[in-house]
Scaffold this active site. Structure first.
Site, PDB file in Angstrom:
ATOM      1  N   GLU B  62       0.819  -1.221   0.000  1.00 44.40           N
ATOM      2  CA  GLU B  62       0.000   0.000   0.000  1.00 44.40           C
ATOM      3  C   GLU B  62       0.850   1.267   0.000  1.00 44.40           C
ATOM      4  O   GLU B  62       0.550   2.229  -0.702  1.00 44.40           O
ATOM      5  CB  GLU B  62      -0.954   0.012   1.205  1.00 44.40           C
ATOM      6  CG  GLU B  62      -2.055  -1.048   1.151  1.00 44.40           C
ATOM      7  CD  GLU B  62      -1.603  -2.403   1.661  1.00 44.40           C
ATOM      8  OE1 GLU B  62      -0.475  -2.521   2.164  1.00 44.40           O
ATOM      9  OE2 GLU B  62      -2.399  -3.364   1.556  1.00 44.40           O
ATOM     10  N   HIS B 130     -10.275  -4.725  10.149  1.00 44.38           N
ATOM     11  CA  HIS B 130     -10.958  -4.496   8.865  1.00 44.38           C
ATOM     12  C   HIS B 130     -12.252  -3.750   9.175  1.00 44.38           C
ATOM     13  O   HIS B 130     -13.322  -4.102   8.685  1.00 44.38           O
ATOM     14  CB  HIS B 130     -11.294  -5.813   8.160  1.00 44.38           C
ATOM     15  CG  HIS B 130     -10.118  -6.516   7.572  1.00 44.38           C
ATOM     16  ND1 HIS B 130      -9.032  -6.908   8.305  1.00 44.38           N
ATOM     17  CD2 HIS B 130      -9.859  -6.905   6.291  1.00 44.38           C
ATOM     18  CE1 HIS B 130      -8.155  -7.509   7.513  1.00 44.38           C
ATOM     19  NE2 HIS B 130      -8.626  -7.520   6.290  1.00 44.38           N
TER      20      HIS B 130
END
Lengths: 325, 337
Positions: B62, B130
């Site tokens: 990322e 998450h």
């Protein structure tokens, strides 16, 4: 060093640029120690050959990214030293209008993205610039200058891996000056050469004498040509040494005396002078004259920078967005 | 005019923008694998067929690909970079906060970073990592704009605005509002579909919308919490309380004028958010309201938020964590008493 395949003009240009960087840095150091210049600085005395050798292998529209130690790269890429000196003094006429300072020197018009002072942080940016060139089918090349320390950052691995899998026109140029701040590179890297790491990305990794501007130029030229041919990145490790502190008041006591001594004998400008004069390519007088011209040029730049206007305090509120809402 | 969910509307928007402007490209994980999912929530499903050279599947990296997108944007391309879950933005904090957000400023206004970052948020039965509503973490960051579309209409309009903007814009999207279908459908999903006009509309930066007019209390919430606030307003209506619901749509810049108009009318205001209360979005909004509109306030504002704890997994704890419709109703009544 190589045989006489270069014109004297080219060699003197190489010399001139290295001296310009050295004198700029020495003058800036003096201004800091006098307390005239604000902020902090990370300087590159002793590492001039890598900046100059690499940038002389680039075209004007190629792009470089740099680090917290960016002055040499900026000068070598053609950023005006007046705009740099103005920036270091925090003037509105600086290359970043006084918003960047030493660690964010840059000028996109000259192909230099503002320097990134987070170690490793510029590596993805250069990779992204290279991605843009490739997607637009331009024959341009991007260079990420980094220190040895940056190669232990995750950003290095992530970006070099993507540069490799996408065959991007980018050079990863590691200036290995043997220390990440004060930490010896041998304490934090297991491989003999940092360029050995290229193998895991299946790209070429080359280690060259980073204090020999011609050797640097030739290695960079080869990597640039490869990148322009669409064959992907190269990891270029340039062995060098910082003959000044890490930052402005660092006496560098962690560098052993004999090592420092050897480094002084091996510093690129003295060596290049010996090469030029020893091979009868030019005379010491010619080189001294170049030195004196640069000294004069820098003095003028300093005088003008000190006279330049400060930004207004509220200018701090400008330049964050293109679109004001 | 057609009816689309948020995932479909975003897909449509990305497709249109890529067709309109060849500088636009997508970059992210699993976004364009034939036989794959089109990102974690189907937004980019099938786009690789139309744009094989402009849908870049990245390694799981990322920080690297956000920086690569930033570098490409500075060279004139217009990347849309997405993370599968907004929590993964923590891995990319250096590039987003130090480069994407600051490059233009540090360059003295020379650099442009026309980049879109998309990130799914929301507490959805996946435990702590998450689950976070990461828009909260970017509130203090200067140099990016932050959008939170709660409907398909806004998602498409904001996407167009973001892609066409010369500045970096982060779009936070809610997992339960996507309307993702097939294997990527979410249980507990909430219908956020809209009638999408055929014309090329955009949603202006920094403009809130009043979702329901009312005169007794102003409720401010984004994404899923906006929908819960609307449900709460319906219940309050039955109990004789007229609530006005404001959907800011943009957290940065924040539309204080729309809020001011409402607070002048109601004199009572509460915020609702899915993140922990500490240092949250409500803290920022309420502090600003108190600073700017104290003369209009009849009672101290309320920040309804998740409790100050980590997002839990077990369904009863998770339900306790997320503000429910009845919590909003209770808080509104408490404020008015």
């Amino acid at each position: 060093m190589s045989d006489n395949k270069y014109s004297l003009e080219f060699l003197l240009e190489m010399y001139r640029k290295m001296v310009l960087i050295r004198q700029f840095e020495d003058r800036v150091k003096f201004l800091f120690l006098e307390g005239i210049m604000p902020g902090t600085i990370h300087q590159c005395q002793g590492q001039e050959a890598s900046a100059v050798g690499v940038c002389m292998a680039l075209n004007e529209d190629d792009v470089i990214t740099s680090t917290h130690r960016p002055h040499g790269h900026a000068i070598a890429k053609g950023v005006s030293i007046q705009s740099m000196m103005d920036e270091l003094f925090g003037k509105i006429t600086g290359c970043c209008k006084g918003k960047g300072g030493s660690m964010h020197i840059g000028d996109l018009d000259k192909g230099m993205i503002p320097a990134v002072a987070i170690v490793g942080g510029n590596i993805p940016l250069a990779t992204g610039a290279a991605l843009a060139f490739k997607m637009r089918k331009e024959k341009r090349v991007a260079v990420s200058f980094m220190g040895d320390g940056a190669t232990n950052e995750g950003a290095f691995h992530e970006a070099v891996n993507m540069g490799a899998i996408w065959n991007l026109p980018v050079l990863y140029v590691v200036e290995n000056n043997l220390y990440g701040a004060s930490t010896p590179v041998g304490m934090v890297v297991r491989t003999k050469n940092i360029s050995d790491r290229a193998a895991i990305y299946d790209i070429p990794g080359v280690t060259v004498d980073g204090n020999d501007p011609i050797a640097v130029y030739e290695a960079a030229q080869e990597a640039v040509a490869r990148a322009r041919r669409g064959e992907g990145p190269t990891l270029l490790e340039l062995m060098t040494y910082r003959i000044t502190g890490h930052s402005r008041r660092d006496p560098a006591l962690y560098q052993p005396k004999d090592e420092k001594q050897r480094a002084k004998e091996n510093e690129p400008i003295g060596r290049f002078r010996k090469y030029l004069v020893g091979n009868d390519l030019t005379s010491a007088d010619v080189l001294d004259k170049i030195d004196a011209e640069i000294e004069e040029e820098i003095e003028k730049v300093v005088v003008q920078a000190q006279k330049a206007a400060d930004p207004k305090p509220e200018d701090a509120l400008e330049d964050m967005f293109v679109e004001s809402i | 005019m057609k009816r689309l969910g948020i995932a479909e509307a975003l897909r449509e928007g990305i497709r249109q923008e890529m067709a309109r402007d060849e500088r636009v490209f997508c970059i992210g994980e699993d976004i364009a694998i034939p036989g794959g999912w089109g990102g974690a929530f189907t937004v980019t499903l099938g786009l690789e067929k139309d744009f094989p050279d402009r849908m870049l599947n990245t390694p799981i990296a990322e920080n690297g690909f956000m920086g690569i997108a930033c570098g490409a944007a500075m060279m004139g391309l217009r990347p849309i970079a997405d993370v599968q879950y907004s929590d993964f933005l923590f891995c990319a904090m250096d590039q987003v906060c130090n480069n994407v957000a600051k490059m233009r400023y540090m360059s003295g206004g020379k650099a442009k970073v026309p980049m879109v970052i998309r990130a799914p948020v929301g507490v959805t039965g996946r435990g702590s990592q998450h689950a976070q509503n990461m828009e909260t973490f970017f509130m203090p960051l200067q140099g990016v704009r932050i959008a939170c579309p709660a409907t398909a209409y806004d998602a498409l309009g904001i996407l167009r605005t973001a892609v066409r903007s010369d500045d970096p814009i982060m779009i936070f999207e809610h997992k339960l509002l996507y309307g993702s279908k097939g294997a990527r459908a979410e249980s507990g999903a909430f219908d956020a579909s809209s009638d999408i006009p055929d014309e090329d509309y955009t949603v202006p930066i920094g403009k809130a919308v009043v979702r329901k007019e009312g005169k007794d209390i102003t409720i401010i919430g984004t994404l899923l919490m906006m929908h819960r606030a609307l449900q709460a307003a319906e219940q309050l209506e039955k109990q004789g309380i007229s609530a006005e619901v404001i959907d800011p749509r943009w957290l940065v810049p924040f539309d204080l004028e729309t809020v001011r108009k409402s607070v002048r009318k109601t004199g009572a205001v509460m915020t609702v958010e899915e993140s922990a209360k500490q240092g949250g979005i409500g803290a920022e909004i309420v502090a600003t309201i108190v600073e700017e509109m104290s003369d209009d306030l009849k009672a101290p504002p309320i920040r309804l938020a998740a409790p100050n704890t980590v997002v839990p997994f077990a369904p009863p704890m998770e339900k306790f964590y997320i503000p429910q419709v009845e919590d909003i109703v209770d808080a509104a009544k408490k404020l008015l008493n």
